[in-house]
Design an enzyme around this catalytic site. Sequence first.
Site, PDB file in Angstrom:
ATOM      1  N   ARG A 119       0.873  -1.063   0.097  1.00  0.00           N
ATOM      2  CA  ARG A 119      -0.206  -0.081   0.161  1.00  0.00           C
ATOM      3  C   ARG A 119       0.947   1.270   0.142  1.00  0.00           C
ATOM      4  O   ARG A 119       0.178   2.282   0.402  1.00  0.00           O
ATOM      5  CB  ARG A 119      -0.861   0.210   1.273  1.00  0.00           C
ATOM      6  CG  ARG A 119      -1.807  -1.067   1.067  1.00  0.00           C
ATOM      7  CD  ARG A 119      -3.286  -0.822   2.006  1.00  0.00           C
ATOM      8  NE  ARG A 119      -3.774  -2.102   2.027  1.00  0.00           N
ATOM      9  CZ  ARG A 119      -3.918  -2.919   3.005  1.00  0.00           C
ATOM     10  NH1 ARG A 119      -2.970  -2.882   4.082  1.00  0.00           N
ATOM     11  NH2 ARG A 119      -4.642  -4.038   2.967  1.00  0.00           N
ATOM     12  N   LYS A 141       3.464  11.599 -10.404  1.00  0.00           N
ATOM     13  CA  LYS A 141       2.908  10.778 -11.573  1.00  0.00           C
ATOM     14  C   LYS A 141       3.606   9.278 -11.740  1.00  0.00           C
ATOM     15  O   LYS A 141       4.618   9.559 -12.389  1.00  0.00           O
ATOM     16  CB  LYS A 141       2.568  11.315 -12.950  1.00  0.00           C
ATOM     17  CG  LYS A 141       1.253  12.443 -12.772  1.00  0.00           C
ATOM     18  CD  LYS A 141       0.954  12.950 -14.269  1.00  0.00           C
ATOM     19  CE  LYS A 141      -0.104  13.819 -14.192  1.00  0.00           C
ATOM     20  NZ  LYS A 141      -0.337  14.631 -15.604  1.00  0.00           N
ATOM     21  N   GLU A 183      10.491  18.756 -23.782  1.00  0.00           N
ATOM     22  CA  GLU A 183       9.738  19.040 -22.387  1.00  0.00           C
ATOM     23  C   GLU A 183      10.338  20.394 -22.019  1.00  0.00           C
ATOM     24  O   GLU A 183       9.738  21.195 -21.374  1.00  0.00           O
ATOM     25  CB  GLU A 183       9.823  17.692 -21.611  1.00  0.00           C
ATOM     26  CG  GLU A 183       9.563  16.519 -21.854  1.00  0.00           C
ATOM     27  CD  GLU A 183       8.043  16.208 -21.975  1.00  0.00           C
ATOM     28  OE1 GLU A 183       7.306  17.160 -21.407  1.00  0.00           O
ATOM     29  OE2 GLU A 183       7.431  15.306 -22.169  1.00  0.00           O
ATOM     30  N   LYS A 225       7.583  23.593 -12.708  1.00  0.00           N
ATOM     31  CA  LYS A 225       6.889  22.320 -12.424  1.00  0.00           C
ATOM     32  C   LYS A 225       6.398  21.950 -11.176  1.00  0.00           C
ATOM     33  O   LYS A 225       5.570  21.769 -10.835  1.00  0.00           O
ATOM     34  CB  LYS A 225       7.557  21.013 -13.040  1.00  0.00           C
ATOM     35  CG  LYS A 225       6.913  19.680 -12.663  1.00  0.00           C
ATOM     36  CD  LYS A 225       6.942  18.818 -13.590  1.00  0.00           C
ATOM     37  CE  LYS A 225       5.908  17.499 -13.353  1.00  0.00           C
ATOM     38  NZ  LYS A 225       5.800  16.436 -14.342  1.00  0.00           N
ATOM     39  N   GLU A 235      -3.912  16.694 -10.467  1.00  0.00           N
ATOM     40  CA  GLU A 235      -4.364  17.230 -11.880  1.00  0.00           C
ATOM     41  C   GLU A 235      -6.089  17.034 -11.742  1.00  0.00           C
ATOM     42  O   GLU A 235      -6.370  16.290 -12.298  1.00  0.00           O
ATOM     43  CB  GLU A 235      -3.954  16.299 -12.991  1.00  0.00           C
ATOM     44  CG  GLU A 235      -4.229  16.708 -14.526  1.00  0.00           C
ATOM     45  CD  GLU A 235      -3.180  16.186 -15.413  1.00  0.00           C
ATOM     46  OE1 GLU A 235      -2.281  15.931 -15.474  1.00  0.00           O
ATOM     47  OE2 GLU A 235      -4.012  15.914 -16.274  1.00  0.00           O
ATOM     48  N   ARG A 242      -2.420  21.818 -13.651  1.00  0.00           N
ATOM     49  CA  ARG A 242      -1.652  20.752 -14.049  1.00  0.00           C
ATOM     50  C   ARG A 242      -1.792  20.205 -15.165  1.00  0.00           C
ATOM     51  O   ARG A 242      -0.916  19.581 -15.904  1.00  0.00           O
ATOM     52  CB  ARG A 242      -1.398  19.659 -12.872  1.00  0.00           C
ATOM     53  CG  ARG A 242      -0.448  18.609 -13.060  1.00  0.00           C
ATOM     54  CD  ARG A 242      -0.010  17.617 -11.981  1.00  0.00           C
ATOM     55  NE  ARG A 242       1.236  16.942 -12.238  1.00  0.00           N
ATOM     56  CZ  ARG A 242       1.716  16.072 -11.618  1.00  0.00           C
ATOM     57  NH1 ARG A 242       1.499  16.063 -10.326  1.00  0.00           N
ATOM     58  NH2 ARG A 242       2.699  15.397 -11.927  1.00  0.00           N
ATOM     59  N   ASN A 246       0.594  19.275 -20.153  1.00  0.00           N
ATOM     60  CA  ASN A 246       0.189  18.197 -21.178  1.00  0.00           C
ATOM     61  C   ASN A 246       0.154  18.956 -22.261  1.00  0.00           C
ATOM     62  O   ASN A 246      -0.486  18.401 -23.438  1.00  0.00           O
ATOM     63  CB  ASN A 246      -1.056  17.386 -20.723  1.00  0.00           C
ATOM     64  CG  ASN A 246      -0.828  16.747 -19.623  1.00  0.00           C
ATOM     65  OD1 ASN A 246       0.158  16.008 -19.501  1.00  0.00           O
ATOM     66  ND2 ASN A 246      -1.850  16.440 -18.690  1.00  0.00           N
ATOM     67  N   HIS A 249       0.685  16.802 -25.659  1.00  0.00           N
ATOM     68  CA  HIS A 249       0.833  15.430 -25.102  1.00  0.00           C
ATOM     69  C   HIS A 249      -0.424  14.687 -25.577  1.00  0.00           C
ATOM     70  O   HIS A 249      -0.382  13.313 -25.995  1.00  0.00           O
ATOM     71  CB  HIS A 249       0.605  15.278 -23.638  1.00  0.00           C
ATOM     72  CG  HIS A 249       2.016  15.574 -23.126  1.00  0.00           C
ATOM     73  ND1 HIS A 249       2.747  16.644 -23.214  1.00  0.00           N
ATOM     74  CD2 HIS A 249       2.936  14.828 -22.246  1.00  0.00           C
ATOM     75  CE1 HIS A 249       4.067  16.771 -22.429  1.00  0.00           C
ATOM     76  NE2 HIS A 249       4.072  15.427 -21.841  1.00  0.00           N
ATOM     77  N   HIS A 253       0.685  11.684 -27.391  1.00  0.00           N
ATOM     78  CA  HIS A 253       0.237  10.192 -27.120  1.00  0.00           C
ATOM     79  C   HIS A 253      -0.506   9.497 -28.261  1.00  0.00           C
ATOM     80  O   HIS A 253      -0.113   8.154 -28.423  1.00  0.00           O
ATOM     81  CB  HIS A 253      -0.721  10.355 -25.813  1.00  0.00           C
ATOM     82  CG  HIS A 253       0.003  10.404 -24.511  1.00  0.00           C
ATOM     83  ND1 HIS A 253      -0.498  10.975 -23.555  1.00  0.00           N
ATOM     84  CD2 HIS A 253       1.283  10.597 -24.374  1.00  0.00           C
ATOM     85  CE1 HIS A 253       0.148  10.866 -22.503  1.00  0.00           C
ATOM     86  NE2 HIS A 253       1.363  10.830 -22.843  1.00  0.00           N
ATOM     87  N   HIS A 266       8.985   9.550 -26.686  1.00  0.00           N
ATOM     88  CA  HIS A 266       7.877  10.489 -25.894  1.00  0.00           C
ATOM     89  C   HIS A 266       8.256  11.904 -26.369  1.00  0.00           C
ATOM     90  O   HIS A 266       7.171  12.650 -27.017  1.00  0.00           O
ATOM     91  CB  HIS A 266       8.079  10.285 -24.429  1.00  0.00           C
ATOM     92  CG  HIS A 266       7.067  11.103 -23.683  1.00  0.00           C
ATOM     93  ND1 HIS A 266       5.491  11.021 -23.670  1.00  0.00           N
ATOM     94  CD2 HIS A 266       7.163  12.242 -22.923  1.00  0.00           C
ATOM     95  CE1 HIS A 266       5.030  11.634 -22.932  1.00  0.00           C
ATOM     96  NE2 HIS A 266       5.804  12.592 -22.529  1.00  0.00           N
TER      97      HIS A 266
END
Length: 380
Positions: A119, A141, A183, A225, A235, A242, A246, A249, A253, A266
């Site tokens: 956990r 993330k 980035e 950031k 987010e 946040r 992206n 992105h 993606h 990426h």
Amino acid sequence: MTTRILNVELGSRSYPIRIGSGLLSDPANFQALRGRRALLLTDTNLAGHHLNRVLETLRMEPSQALVLEPGESHKSWDQAGRVLDWMLQAGLGRDAALVALGGGVIGDLAGFCAAVYQRGIDFVQIPTTLLAQVDSSVGGKTAVNHPRGKNLIGAFHQPIAVIADTRTLATLPPRELRAGMAEVLKYGLLADTVLFGWLERNLDRIMALDPQFISETVERCCAIKARIVGLDERESVSGGPRALLNLGHTFGHAIETYSGYGEWLHGEAVATGMCMAAELSHRMGWIKAAELERATRLIGSIGLPTLPPAGMQPADFHRIMGLDKKVKDGKLRLVLLRSLGEAVLSADFDATALEATLEKFCVAGTGGAGPAQAIAIPAG
Ligand code: NAD
Ligand code: GLY
């Protein structure tokens, strides 16, 4: 050289980001692990370059490191299972920590395993790609990919420290360095015109990994950031700040998913995605033609691709973008540019302008410009 230290302010989950050249040789940078049992996850490329130094500094045995095959295709459910088995076999307790030495693939995978192991246990990020130093190691993330889309299985789990040694970037393949620059540019485009101008003027020194300039680059990006993550850690689905990280992105993606993980890096996909987002923003009457030109020129001058893969059609973008995590109430939301340095999350973009953007890029992309060709463009 001085160590630059930033803090990600998240109350009890706050943590430092240490940035500088040669940090991995100094145990003082690893206070967070003092007196803790730790295991380390890395990949074969890092094992050939930086692993021994980290093991020596942390006084760890080689048996405490698991070395995976590199690459996006290994950021998978199967690999996560393998890592978790290894942690269980090692009898890792809840008070232990997992160390990620590598790029975003290792960082995301290790973070995900740390998030779900018993956990949740602590983890430390040692990012070794430019992309990981300016982006993926900060903000918590963590994820693995699913054949239906990137990062669809994951958790928010903040590291307890980030140690970004810019000296590790010296062994990074040039293509990976360029991908990381995508980035970096993202921060200038979405939040900071001063940074954007500084990047335009100093691109050569940054790409040559001049120690001052590369450390300043990482620091300026991490500061943006850290500020955004501090405002909107998870987010928020209602469209907190946040989501602006992206930029490029959603299109990016789609390109990665269409091509199969690992074909396009990426950062390369994000670079093309940012060109598409900038084009759509211009068609919406937001950024000016000169700003669009400036953004596209800087992306191209780094040697990053500015067109989607040959054969990719508007229908492919629609199909894949429909699965994007920013889809809300069945409506796609895109990060667009109101002006250079000011991004917005918009569900109200003009559908005709999106169609025209997809048509324009897909027709041009059919000409065959993929990442392999685009990276041949000389930087400068
Ligand atoms: P990567 O982790 O695949 O690393 C790129 C390649 O460089 C790999 O082959 C790796 O072995 C090698 N490498 C890494 N450091 C090296 C070094 N110093 N010297 C020599 N070789 C080295 O790729 P990446 O670009 O770092 O990360 C991409 C991943 O990050 C994607 O999975 C993306 O989804 C994820 N990402 C996550 C976030 C986030 O917020 N968590 C943000 C952006 C990207
Ligand atoms: N890379 C986007 C984010 O961390 O939110």
